[in-house]
Design an enzyme around this catalytic site. Structure first.
Site, PDB file in Angstrom:
ATOM      1  N   CYS A   1       3.423   8.457   1.256  1.00  0.00           N
ATOM      2  CA  CYS A   1       4.005   7.493   2.194  1.00  0.00           C
ATOM      3  C   CYS A   1       4.106   6.171   1.429  1.00  0.00           C
ATOM      4  O   CYS A   1       3.097   5.656   0.941  1.00  0.00           O
ATOM      5  CB  CYS A   1       3.098   7.355   3.412  1.00  0.00           C
ATOM      6  SG  CYS A   1       3.669   6.106   4.572  1.00  0.00           S
TER       7      CYS A   1
ATOM      8  N   CYS B   1       6.843  -5.395  15.066  1.00  0.00           N
ATOM      9  CA  CYS B   1       6.607  -4.437  16.149  1.00  0.00           C
ATOM     10  C   CYS B   1       5.197  -4.690  16.688  1.00  0.00           C
ATOM     11  O   CYS B   1       4.257  -4.881  15.914  1.00  0.00           O
ATOM     12  CB  CYS B   1       6.729  -3.003  15.638  1.00  0.00           C
ATOM     13  SG  CYS B   1       8.373  -2.649  15.005  1.00  0.00           S
TER      14      CYS B   1
ATOM     15  N   CYS C   1       6.212  -7.503   6.711  1.00  0.00           N
ATOM     16  CA  CYS C   1       7.413  -7.104   7.449  1.00  0.00           C
ATOM     17  C   CYS C   1       7.656  -8.149   8.530  1.00  0.00           C
ATOM     18  O   CYS C   1       6.702  -8.613   9.167  1.00  0.00           O
ATOM     19  CB  CYS C   1       7.191  -5.735   8.099  1.00  0.00           C
ATOM     20  SG  CYS C   1       8.616  -5.158   9.040  1.00  0.00           S
TER      21      CYS C   1
ATOM     22  N   GLU D   1       0.818  -1.208   0.000  1.00  0.00           N
ATOM     23  CA  GLU D   1       0.000   0.000   0.000  1.00  0.00           C
ATOM     24  C   GLU D   1       0.856   1.265   0.000  1.00  0.00           C
ATOM     25  O   GLU D   1       1.914   1.312   0.629  1.00  0.00           O
ATOM     26  CB  GLU D   1      -0.909  -0.004   1.236  1.00  0.00           C
ATOM     27  CG  GLU D   1      -1.925  -1.137   1.167  1.00  0.00           C
ATOM     28  CD  GLU D   1      -2.768  -1.290   2.417  1.00  0.00           C
ATOM     29  OE1 GLU D   1      -3.886  -1.789   2.300  1.00  0.00           O
ATOM     30  OE2 GLU D   1      -2.308  -0.912   3.511  1.00  0.00           O
TER      31      GLU D   1
ATOM     32  N   CYS E   1       2.055  -2.599  15.417  1.00  0.00           N
ATOM     33  CA  CYS E   1       1.930  -2.284  13.991  1.00  0.00           C
ATOM     34  C   CYS E   1       1.179  -3.384  13.239  1.00  0.00           C
ATOM     35  O   CYS E   1       1.516  -4.565  13.352  1.00  0.00           O
ATOM     36  CB  CYS E   1       3.332  -2.099  13.413  1.00  0.00           C
ATOM     37  SG  CYS E   1       3.355  -1.962  11.627  1.00  0.00           S
TER      38      CYS E   1
ATOM     39  N   CYS F   1      -0.542   5.924  10.259  1.00  0.00           N
ATOM     40  CA  CYS F   1       0.702   5.364  10.772  1.00  0.00           C
ATOM     41  C   CYS F   1       0.452   4.060  11.540  1.00  0.00           C
ATOM     42  O   CYS F   1      -0.340   4.022  12.478  1.00  0.00           O
ATOM     43  CB  CYS F   1       1.299   6.422  11.694  1.00  0.00           C
ATOM     44  SG  CYS F   1       2.864   6.002  12.356  1.00  0.00           S
TER      45      CYS F   1
END
Ligand code: SF4
Length: 338
Positions: A98, A109, A105, A85, A112, A330
């Protein structure tokens, strides 16, 4: 995925004249074509040779979601069906893109949404470049102006895909590409020291942001598993070195979580951590991810945190992420629809 030099060698190897290198390079990196057949000033014989010996790595926009605040999220699908995205964030004077650099990933984290996906694969240089190229086009078509800023803060950890990210950004910022100022490009990392050290020595000076979120070691290791190998003492040394080499101020991103990293102990630890180099702190409102247990700090606690740092003459900004209603803010990117 070739560099300009490699493209030159490739075209020469096909037995073509030197001026063809410039023509092909312009079609690829200035005009962003997806097919060799679109390169209208090339002879059919060369197009055939290019098609037989190579392909253009690309990412096709397969979905667009529009937030009530004006942000737009795009799903890019790669040639092998991977989904990432990219987001356009308009404000009064500028449009920021962004971008994503990995499909998923594996840093995981805890706060996230992307981290919950695991890593599918790194994006190639060509896919990252194409994503930026298309977002730039969309910015012009929709908002009437080219991108003013690019932030590498979407899906993936850029320093775990270092060479593809840097090669793509170098192409975006060179004259043969989009001619975008490196000073308007920010790379954000959770604190991979090896990548910070490499960037410190890179000839093109991009901005560096650290997703820090706490300067208390035990909490950081809980939130960001990779912090076990990249601890705060080493991170601080690496950032000092980065500042010495580049002269740049470093941005620290700090999401405020209720009762986790917003008390006085954390304020003091952050102020202490920042003494080693010039910094700018972005305090970020947490955007909830339905399946995760975190809660945003209250307005009162956020104000106290901000005031504590300001009273120490630190440069602090309060950021509200845009696009949370379309899961584009975010920490929310995870190929989700509304
Ligand atoms: S915050 Fe960045 S590094 Fe951490 S899991 Fe999300 S995408 Fe990966």
């Amino acid at each position: 995925n070739l560099s300009i030099k490699e493209l030159g060698a490739f075209i020469t190897d096909l037995g073509e004249s030197k001026f063809r290198i410039k023509q092909v390079s312009e079609w690829l990196w200035k005009k962003g074509v997806h097919e060799f057949s679109e390169m209208r000033n090339l002879p059919k014989s060369l197009i055939k040779k290019l098609e037989e010996r190579s392909f253009i790595d690309k990412a096709i926009v397969t979905e667009e979601l529009i937030s009530k605040d004006g942000s737009r999220k795009y799903a890019f699908t790669s040639m092998d069906g991977k989904l990432v995205e990219g987001v356009l964030i308009p404000s009064r004077k500028r449009v920021t893109a962004c971008i994503s650099v990995q499909a998923g990933c594996n840093v995981k984290c805890k706060f996230c949404a992307t981290g919950q996906l695991g890593l599918q694969r790194n994006l190639s240089k060509g896919e990252i470049f194409d994503q930026i190229y298309q977002l730039n086009q969309k910015s012009q078509d929709i908002f009437g102006s080219k991108l003013s800023n690019i932030v590498v803060m979407g899906m993936g950890e850029p320093f775990l895909n270092y060479s593809n990210v840097i090669n793509a950004l170098d192409m975006v910022s060179c004259d043969e590409g989009l001619g975008f100022s490196p000073q308007r490009i920010t790379i954000s990392t959770v604190g991979i020291i090896e990548g910070i050290d490499l960037l410190a020595n890179h000839p093109r000076k991009y901005n560096l942001a650290i997703s820090l979120h706490t300067a208390v070691e035990s909490i950081r290791k809980q939130l960001i598993p990779i912090a076990v190998k990249n601890d705060l003492a080493d991170l601080r040394k690496s950032l000092e070195n980065y500042h010495e080499k580049t002269g740049s101020r470093i941005t620290l991103e700090y999401i405020l979580f209720d009762k986790l990293n917003d008390d006085e102990k954390h304020m003091k630890a952050l102020a202490q951590f920042c003494k080693a180099f010039p910094s700018k702190i972005n305090l970020i409102e947490y955007n909830s991810v339905p399946e995760l247990p975190f809660v945003a700090s209250s307005e009162d606690d956020t104000s106290k945190f901000q005031k504590f740092l300001e009273d120490k003459n630190m440069l602090v900004y309060l950021r509200k992420s845009k696009g949370s209603d379309i899961f584009a803010a975010c920490g929310q990117l995870a190929n989700k629809k509304m």
